[in-house]
Enzyme design. Structure first.
Site, PDB file in Angstrom:
ATOM      1  N   ARG A  97       0.678  -1.197   0.086  1.00 42.12           N
ATOM      2  CA  ARG A  97      -0.039   0.189   0.033  1.00 42.12           C
ATOM      3  C   ARG A  97       0.807   1.248   0.041  1.00 42.12           C
ATOM      4  NH1 ARG A  97      -3.190  -2.947  -2.224  1.00 42.12           N
ATOM      5  NH2 ARG A  97      -5.276  -3.479  -1.221  1.00 42.12           N
ATOM      6  N   SER A 178     -13.206 -11.362  -0.216  1.00 38.84           N
ATOM      7  CA  SER A 178     -12.323 -10.393  -0.427  1.00 38.84           C
ATOM      8  C   SER A 178     -11.008 -10.719  -0.381  1.00 38.84           C
ATOM      9  CB  SER A 178     -12.757  -9.287   0.434  1.00 38.84           C
ATOM     10  OG  SER A 178     -11.753  -8.183   0.722  1.00 38.84           O
TER      11      SER A 178
END
Length: 405
Positions: A97, A178
Site C-alpha cells: 500500500r 475479499s
C-alpha cells in the site's frame, strides 16, 4: 466542491470495489475524467484485461505502474532484516500500500488531477495506508473514499450495482471472498471465514491460488538453498538473482509444498478483530531462512533488541506510517544489525513444514570449541565468580530479609 472536481486519479485493481467506483464517480461528481491507476506489485494475471475493462466502465485511460522491485527492495527487504511480523501476519497487503499510495500522489500531480480516489472500506486498514502516503507526497490533494460516502452497505449490494450498470465481474455471490494479491501474498476474507468457528476448506476449488494445501503436498521433501549478503537474499539454489525473482522462485517451490498458509484473527487498526486466511509461501521461507542465519551471526544483545523493535516496526507498517522519520531511524538499525548476516541457509520443505538443513557463514559467532560437551578451551571454574556477582542483588535481598545485614 463536487463541481470543481474535473479529474480524478483512481486506485484501480479491477476488483469489485474499484469496478463500480468508476460509474459511481461519474454519477456523483458531475461526470469527471477518471484516470485509472494500477500498481503492479506482482499480482500477475489480475492485470490481464484491465485496460479494456477500465475504459469500458468509463475511465479515460489506464496507467499501470511497475512497483514490484520498489516494494521488494525498499519495503520488504528492510522488514525482513528487522524480522517484522504483525502478530502472526507477514504484512503482505501492508507492504504494497505505501508504494501504491506514493505513486498515486505522483501521477495525480503529473496529470493535474483534482482528487485521488480509492476503494478501501471505512472498516479497514488500507484507507489509512493509502491516505497517509498521499498526505506525505500530495498533502493538499482531496481524497475521495466512496465507502465512506455512498449508500451501498455490503458486497451483495455492490454486485447489484455492478449488474445494474453492466459492469463485468469475475466473481459470483458464492465466490465473493475479499482478496488481495501481490508478489508476497494472497489474502482471503469474508463469506464463511467471517465466523472463526468455521474451518477453512483449503481444498475447495478456486480457494487457494498460490499454494496447494499441506494435505495435497508431495510425499517427498524438497531442498532449497538461499544465500544472503548483509541480510538481503542474493541467490536461490546457487544462482544469483534479484530479490523479487528469488521471492518468485520461493513462491513456486513453497506453494507446491503447502508452505505459508495461516488462519488468523488479527487486530485491525480501527479497533475490530478480523479473521483471514493468508498464503505467503515464499515470504514464509525467506523469513525462516533469515532467522536461521541471524542465529549464528548476530550477537545476543543486538538480536534481542532487534526482536523488540520488530514489534514496533511491524506496527508502523501495518498502521500506514511507512513514510515517516521513525521508519528511517528503525531501518538504519535494521541495516546496521544485519551487516554480518551473510551466508547460506539450506532448508527442507515438507507438507507445510520448514525444516533447517544446515547454515554456514563467514561471520559465524558460533564456536564449537567453546560449546562442545567434549574437551575445550573454556575454563568452567570462571563461572563460579560470574554467578556470585550476577546473583549479588538476590543474596543481599535475602540477607536483609533474614536480618543479617
Amino acid at each position: 466542491m463536487a463541481k470543481e472536481i474535473k479529474k480524478i486519479v483512481l486506485a484501480y485493481s479491477g476488483g469489485l470495489d474499484t469496478s463500480i467506483i468508476i460509474p459511481w464517480l461519474k454519477e456523483n461528481y458531475n461526470d469527471p475524467e477518471i484516470i485509472a491507476v494500477s500498481g503492479n506489485v506482482g499480482q500477475a494475471d489480475e492485470l490481464e484485461g484491465l485496460e479494456e475493462k477500465a475504459l469500458k466502465t468509463g475511465a479515460s485511460k489506464l496507467i499501470v505502474a511497475d512497483l514490484v522491485d520498489e516494494m521488494v527492495d525498499e519495503v520488504i527487504i528492510p522488514s525482513l532484516k528487522m524480522g517484522a511480523k504483525y502478530e502472526k501476519y507477514l504484512l503482505g497487503t501492508a507492504f504494497a500500500r505505501p508504494v501504491i499510495g506514493k505513486k498515486l500522489a505522483e501521477i495525480a500531480i503529473e496529470e493535474g488531477a483534482d482528487a485521488i480516489c480509492h476503494g478501501a472500506t471505512g472498516k479497514g486498514n488500507d484507507q489509512v495506508r493509502f491516505e497517509l502516503a498521499i498526505k506525505r507526497f500530495a498533502p493538499e490533494m482531496k481524497i475521495i473514499a466512496p465507502w465512506r460516502e455512498w449508500d451501498i452497505k455490503s458486497r451483495d449490494e455492490e454486485i447489484d450495482y455492478a449488474e445494474a450498470h453492466n459492469v463485468p465481474l469475475k466473481i459470483s455471490r458464492e465466490t465473493n471472498y475479499s482478496k488481495d494479491k501481490n508478489l508476497w501474498h494472497l489474502s482471503h476474507e469474508g463469506l464463511d471465514l467471517e465466523d472463526p468457528a468455521n474451518e477453512p476448506d483449503l481444498d475447495k476449488e478456486g480457494f487457494l491460488e498460490m499454494s496447494v494445501s499441506p494435505y495435497k503436498a508431495p510425499d517427498e521433501p524438497t531442498y532449497v538453498t538461499i544465500d544472503f549478503e548483509a541480510g538481503a537474499p542474493v541467490a536461490f539454489n546457487g544462482e544469483k538473482m534479484k530479490a523479487s525473482k528469488i521471492i518468485e522462485k520461493l513462491n513456486e517451490v513453497g506453494g507446491a509444498n503447502g508452505i505459508g498458509i495461516i488462519d488468523i484473527v488479527e487486530n485491525r487498526l480501527v479497533g475490530m478483530k478480523d479473521r483471514g486466511v493468508y498464503e505467503t509461501p515464499g515470504g514464509t521461507i525467506l523469513y525462516f531462512a533469515h532467522e536461521q542465519l541471524e542465529m549464528i551471526t548476530v550477537d545476543r544483545d543486538t538480536l534481542h533488541v532487534k526482536q523488540k523493535l520488530a514489534v514496533d516496526y511491524a506496527d508502523m507498517i501495518y498502521n500506514g506510517k511507512w513514510y515517516s522519520p521513525l521508519q528511517e531511524a528503525l531501518t538504519a538499525f535494521a541495516n546496521e544489525s544485519n551487516k554480518n548476516v551473510t551466508g547460506s541457509v539450506k532448508l527442507k520443505l515438507y507438507k507445510g513444514n520448514i525444516i533447517p538443513a544446515g547454515t554456514t557463514s563467514p561471520y559465524s559467532l558460533y564456536s564449537e570449541n567453546l560449546v562442545t560437551f567434549g574437551e575445550s578451551d573454556y575454563d568452567q571454574k570462571q563461572a563460579e565468580g560470574f554467578i556470585n556477582l550476577w546473583g549479588m542483588p538476590l543474596t543481599v535481598q535475602a540477607l536483609l530479609e533474614k536480618g543479617m545485614l
